[in-house]
Design a protein around this motif. Structure first.
Motif, PDB file in Angstrom:
ATOM      1  N   VAL A 183       0.851  -1.204   0.000  1.00  0.00           N
ATOM      2  CA  VAL A 183       0.000   0.000   0.000  1.00  0.00           C
ATOM      3  C   VAL A 183       0.883   1.251   0.000  1.00  0.00           C
ATOM      4  N   ILE A 184       1.927   1.246   0.824  1.00  0.00           N
ATOM      5  CA  ILE A 184       2.824   2.410   0.925  1.00  0.00           C
ATOM      6  C   ILE A 184       3.509   2.667  -0.416  1.00  0.00           C
ATOM      7  N   ILE A 185       4.011   1.620  -1.048  1.00  0.00           N
ATOM      8  CA  ILE A 185       4.678   1.773  -2.352  1.00  0.00           C
ATOM      9  C   ILE A 185       3.711   2.357  -3.381  1.00  0.00           C
ATOM     10  N   GLU A 186       2.473   1.916  -3.322  1.00  0.00           N
ATOM     11  CA  GLU A 186       1.447   2.373  -4.276  1.00  0.00           C
ATOM     12  C   GLU A 186       1.015   3.821  -4.014  1.00  0.00           C
ATOM     13  N   GLU A 187       0.827   4.163  -2.743  1.00  0.00           N
ATOM     14  CA  GLU A 187       0.173   5.429  -2.402  1.00  0.00           C
ATOM     15  C   GLU A 187       1.109   6.576  -2.010  1.00  0.00           C
ATOM     16  N   PHE A 188       2.270   6.255  -1.443  1.00  0.00           N
ATOM     17  CA  PHE A 188       3.119   7.309  -0.878  1.00  0.00           C
ATOM     18  C   PHE A 188       3.550   8.371  -1.887  1.00  0.00           C
ATOM     19  N   PRO A 189       3.971   7.997  -3.118  1.00  0.00           N
ATOM     20  CA  PRO A 189       4.483   9.032  -4.038  1.00  0.00           C
ATOM     21  C   PRO A 189       3.522  10.203  -4.264  1.00  0.00           C
ATOM     22  N   ALA A 190       2.241   9.939  -4.449  1.00  0.00           N
ATOM     23  CA  ALA A 190       1.267  11.022  -4.687  1.00  0.00           C
ATOM     24  C   ALA A 190       1.119  11.892  -3.442  1.00  0.00           C
ATOM     25  N   PHE A 191       1.098  11.255  -2.264  1.00  0.00           N
ATOM     26  CA  PHE A 191       0.975  12.034  -1.025  1.00  0.00           C
ATOM     27  C   PHE A 191       2.258  12.831  -0.752  1.00  0.00           C
ATOM     28  N   TYR A 192       3.385  12.278  -1.147  1.00  0.00           N
ATOM     29  CA  TYR A 192       4.668  12.986  -0.991  1.00  0.00           C
ATOM     30  C   TYR A 192       4.659  14.270  -1.815  1.00  0.00           C
ATOM     31  N   GLU A 193       4.157  14.175  -3.048  1.00  0.00           N
ATOM     32  CA  GLU A 193       4.064  15.348  -3.915  1.00  0.00           C
ATOM     33  C   GLU A 193       3.094  16.382  -3.336  1.00  0.00           C
ATOM     34  N   ARG A 194       1.975  15.889  -2.783  1.00  0.00           N
ATOM     35  CA  ARG A 194       0.991  16.796  -2.184  1.00  0.00           C
ATOM     36  C   ARG A 194       1.592  17.514  -0.975  1.00  0.00           C
ATOM     37  N   ALA A 195       2.369  16.765  -0.194  1.00  0.00           N
ATOM     38  CA  ALA A 195       3.008  17.354   0.991  1.00  0.00           C
ATOM     39  C   ALA A 195       3.995  18.443   0.581  1.00  0.00           C
ATOM     40  N   LYS A 196       4.774  18.168  -0.447  1.00  0.00           N
ATOM     41  CA  LYS A 196       5.764  19.158  -0.904  1.00  0.00           C
ATOM     42  C   LYS A 196       5.076  20.417  -1.434  1.00  0.00           C
ATOM     43  N   GLN A 197       3.945  20.226  -2.118  1.00  0.00           N
ATOM     44  CA  GLN A 197       3.175  21.368  -2.625  1.00  0.00           C
ATOM     45  C   GLN A 197       2.642  22.211  -1.463  1.00  0.00           C
ATOM     46  N   ALA A 198       2.144  21.530  -0.433  1.00  0.00           N
ATOM     47  CA  ALA A 198       1.623  22.229   0.758  1.00  0.00           C
ATOM     48  C   ALA A 198       2.735  23.010   1.448  1.00  0.00           C
ATOM     49  N   ILE A 199       3.897  22.387   1.600  1.00  0.00           N
ATOM     50  CA  ILE A 199       5.035  23.053   2.258  1.00  0.00           C
ATOM     51  C   ILE A 199       5.475  24.285   1.467  1.00  0.00           C
ATOM     52  N   GLU A 200       5.505  24.156   0.148  1.00  0.00           N
ATOM     53  CA  GLU A 200       5.851  25.319  -0.695  1.00  0.00           C
ATOM     54  C   GLU A 200       4.854  26.449  -0.450  1.00  0.00           C
TER      55      GLU A 200
END
Length: 349
Positions: free
Chosen positions: A173-190
């Motif tokens: 599940v982590i391998i499948e889902e983490f990349p999209a959430f990682y991108e969302r997190a980086k966008q939020a931090i920016e």
């Protein structure tokens, strides 16, 4: 310390009360709650996990809020006029017991009362300054650093999963889902690196401001006359109101099973009626909602085994539920600005 070794009678002997019975409500080594029956009424005794200097700050924050109209259970004084008892470095405090029941997010009347109370809490916190001899909890201005640390910590676990020759069901599940959430997190931090967040931080620095950190139905009591009491102020911190707004919205939508534009619209409308925020400030709330707190929190809980009693299946269920819930926020983020714009201008009209 085992519960049966707690110095309850030593603590209670310092109050001018007659104890009829004691019943434990909850207990974890560093904190506990007991119902104290006296001939006239019940009282609540709490063991505090914070240091004495931090607890003095919490008491002063609660007193400031009380003076400004927030209903927080009163603190009983000891025989020598103190707000708490300190035994070997651990603080115990006796509160009034409030009669009532937890409000419900599903009741329109209760929903309105909860959001209005949160807005009132934030409005009442303006002007608070921690006394010199205390150690306040402060999250103000630290979001970019803290959120970056949180997501990169989980990224390390994701990278570890990628390196494994075989993954269990959670790993998959982590391998499948983490990349999209990682991108969302980086966008939020920016987004949080922008002027909107810095301006709000500076505003609270100069005016004062508090967040409850767990302002939710479970920490509120509606008494028979309809008055809402705010409980469990032990985590109160100095921060911008967005922190509480995001946490409460996440709780409401989790209970709802998915993000809902109309619930969000109602929330903003009610909050604005009591403690109006600017478009810029609501933009900060949007970035905080964009950061995948619930998904990363579920990951963190699993990888650090924060709940010793949880089975693998329970961790898997939580990660799947938070993944599904987080994905339903997309239309909300897309429509957030227009909803806020409409609600702010509707108030002006």
């Amino acid at each position: 310390m085992p519960i049966n070794h707690e110095p309850l009678f030593d603590v209670l002997s310092q109050y001018d009360i007659k104890v009829v019975s004691i019943r434990n409500e909850s207990y974890k080594d560093k904190k506990g709650v007991w119902w104290i029956q006296t001939p006239d009424e019940y009282k609540i005794l709490k063991k505090i996990s914070n240091s004495e200097d931090t607890f003095k700050y919490i008491l002063s924050a609660a007193e400031h809020l009380r003076k400004n109209g927030v209903n927080i259970p009163a603190v009983y004084k000891t025989k020598d006029g103190k707000d708490y008892v300190n035994i070997n470095g651990t603080c115990y405090v006796l509160y009034e017991a409030v009669e009532g029941k937890n409000p419900s997010y599903n009741s329109p009347e209760d929903f309105r009362a909860i959001v209005r109370e949160l807005a009132g809490f934030h409005a009442a916190s303006v002007g608070f300054s921690p006394p010199d001899n205390t150690k306040p909890k402060i999250h103000l201005g630290k979001w970019v650093e803290q959120y970056t640390e949180q997501v990169e910590d989980m990224n390390r676990f994701y990278q570890t999963e990628l390196e494994k020759s075989e993954n269990d069901r959670i790993g998959k599940v982590i391998i499948e889902e983490f990349p999209a959430f990682y991108e969302r997190a980086k966008q939020a931090i920016e987004g949080l690196k922008g002027k909107e967040y810095q301006d709000w931080v500076e505003k609270v620095k100069s005016r004062g401001g508090l967040c409850h950190q767990d302002f939710a139905a479970g920490n509120l009591l509606k008494n028979p006359s309809g008055k809402i009491f705010v409980l469990d102020t032990d985590s109160i911190t100095i921060d911008i109101p967005a922190r509480d707004i995001r946490k409460l919205l996440n709780k409401i939508m989790k209970k709802n099973g998915k993000w809902d534009l109309e619930i969000l619209r109602k929330f903003i409308r009610i909050y604005q009626s009591e403690n109006p925020l600017s478009f810029s400030e609501w933009t900060v709330v949007k970035f905080d909602l964009m950061f995948p707190h619930l998904f990363l929190g579920a990951m963190n809980k699993f990888y650090y085994k924060r709940d010793k009693e949880w089975s693998f299946e329970k961790y898997l269920k939580r990660i799947n539920e938070m993944t599904a819930l987080e994905k339903t926020i997309t239309p909300v983020l897309e429509n957030f600005d227009s909803i806020v714009y409409e609600e702010i201008n509707q108030r002006k009209d």
